[in-house]
Design an enzyme around this catalytic site. Sequence first.
Site, PDB file in Angstrom:
ATOM      1  N   CYS A 283       0.845  -1.200   0.000  1.00 29.11           N
ATOM      2  CA  CYS A 283       0.000   0.000   0.000  1.00 29.11           C
ATOM      3  C   CYS A 283       0.877   1.246   0.000  1.00 29.11           C
ATOM      4  O   CYS A 283       2.110   1.161   0.036  1.00 29.11           O
ATOM      5  CB  CYS A 283      -0.941   0.005   1.201  1.00 29.11           C
ATOM      6  SG  CYS A 283      -0.097   0.173   2.785  1.00 29.11           S
TER       7      CYS A 283
ATOM      8  N   ASP B 122       6.916  28.582 -31.463  1.00 25.38           N
ATOM      9  CA  ASP B 122       8.008  29.040 -32.318  1.00 25.38           C
ATOM     10  C   ASP B 122       7.500  28.911 -33.762  1.00 25.38           C
ATOM     11  O   ASP B 122       6.558  28.166 -34.021  1.00 25.38           O
ATOM     12  CB  ASP B 122       9.237  28.165 -32.079  1.00 25.38           C
ATOM     13  CG  ASP B 122      10.356  28.474 -33.050  1.00 25.38           C
ATOM     14  OD1 ASP B 122      10.717  29.643 -33.168  1.00 25.38           O
ATOM     15  OD2 ASP B 122      10.842  27.530 -33.702  1.00 25.38           O
TER      16      ASP B 122
END
Length: 704
Positions: free
Chosen positions: A13, A416
């Site tokens: 766990c 760009d």
Amino acid sequence: MTEYKLNITGMTCAACSTRIEKVLSRLNGVNEATVNLAIEQANVLTDNNQVRLADIIAKIEKAGFGAELATDELEVSDKDKSSSNELKLLAFCAALTVPLVFPMFGMLLGKDWHLNGWLQLLLATPVQIVAVYRFYKSAWGALKALTGNMDLLVAMGTTAAFGLSLYLLISSSDEQHMLYFEAAAAVTTLVLLGKWLENRAKHGVTQAIRSLLHLRPQTARRINEAVEQEVPIKSVQKGDIVLVKPGEHIPVDGLIIEGQSELDESMLTGESLPISKTVGEPVTGGSLNGSGLLKIKTTAIGKETTLAKIIEMIQGAQATKAPVQKLVDKIAAVFVPIVCLISILTFLGWIYNGITPEQAIINAITVLVIACPCALGLATPTAIMAGTGVGAKYGILIKDAQSLEFAHKVNTVIFDKTGTLTEGKPEIVEQVGHGLEIATSLQQGSEHPLAKAFKNDNIRPINNFKATSGQGIEASVDGTAYRLGNRKHMRHNTSFYKNKALKMEQAGMTVVWLENETEVLGLFGIGDKIKHTSPQAIKDLKSNHIQSVLLSGDNQKTAETVAHSLAMDQVIAEVLPDQKADKVKELRKNGGVVAMVGDGVNDAPALASADVSFAMGTGSDVAIHSAGITLIRSDPLMVQQAINISKATYRKIQQNLFWAFIYNVIALPAAAFGLLNPVIAGAAMALSSVCVVSNSLLLKRWKP
């Protein structure tokens, strides 16, 4: 720095993974340790020479877990063998548990089908021995570390139920006395069932990497002095010639030196249509060859291949933790102690209210059994694994969990221009004046994308080369000094050239000027076709209320023309490479969650400055390294698709965490108030983890 990747065994766990992280972080020389419960791996970053691998493994083993250095391969056979053993153990426990639980159905029908107490003991004891073997070692490790985990809760619950039943059986002469052997056995069996189902589901989550690994052939046909020889793939070296027959997977990255074929690269790029390849063109290892016979010269092997880098990137993303996981880890650290406290209070509360000690113990056991820290621990990593896996399937490589989690919040995307929104194949479309031969010679020393546009067979040697970032270059040819670049780089000008340049810029061209020591010699109008998908990419962003910004070092007029043709929201032009990062930071300061999309070396600082960064797969290695997400197909449409994957993944994380929290919020009080019995609690606990993993698996159905 040295990074170790370790396979961890024995975790059950989130409390386990948190404990390992704490143990390792206290070790001198360890800079950072992250443990992923879902893939059962630890990434440990250390200072060189300060800590040994053996010390790290010893520390993990002392905490009650197993550890070994992970290989580059997924140990598929070992995991399949482990799954088979778990199934056999589950079947054994189930066969003994069913007769114990069956009388409960008789009670619903008003029948008394109770087994003899000693027969119950005979059936329950082997299952309890399995529980001791399966849960006690991990539980003891947690106790020694003064923490808790799921195994501790299960061990306490099953031991209490079995011990109480054994005490009642020995001490009471009443054969009809209520025993709870079925609760101890059923809880153990149901936890084993839940773990087996959970592991099966997690196997599906890692399917993306497994599929990629299976693309890589184990052998290659190497041609040595005209002799074809089948050799292990590890024996192939750079420069070797390999033969690939129709229908086979390409074994290496390389260049075709003979033959022509269609290649299926869908598993690598997400592009469903085969791509025609001929002599001189690159091929990627893992691609499926079509009908042609190919001879390929090897250019990359091992970890240098595209496929290996893709696998490494996916594994890296799946090993990292999303920011939301930090909150879950804090809760998991105190979860088990709180549950134990609630269990004690439950017992005392029922005793205070006059119930029998036996029933008070059973209610307390139910509290222990129904609590599920496991679901909390799996909620985020399984969703991240599924999200990164489905992204890779469609050519979207996500490098870290943070990028995947943050991408859904993006409200501004900066692009760009060259190679991102355009094809990245510049060519001279208009020339004024002369000097192409000189300009081509000057470009020999330039790495700028526009340098590719200058082509001339008569290239002369250059001297005294110097580049000025964002402006241009200067050098000497045959003893004469020349300058080549934008208007800012020039020392001379005339109204004639100025007017010509303006017209070119208004037509969307990038204008490159050439001058010598006394005058301007010529202008070169360079065009770069806009990608056919760019308009739709911007449109998709608009429809999702995301602003698009063009960030370019190009002239203002040229940039505005391109942005206008794409209906972009904002233009920031004439920006030097080292200023791009500052512009990104400015947009972030204005309250935006900013994504940057680029492909060049000069985009790397801007990519690193953005909240989320996208690199085009055909771009420079620096850009790809700086970006959190790589788009293999270099298609701007994939930016929105990556954001959509992030949205889908984040929804799954929210759903999983809601389920894990609400389950415990409802289940714990119900158990404390005596509304459940241990068998039902065990079934609910097992089901909760399976539900979380199964919900994450639904991401595999996502499509662009």
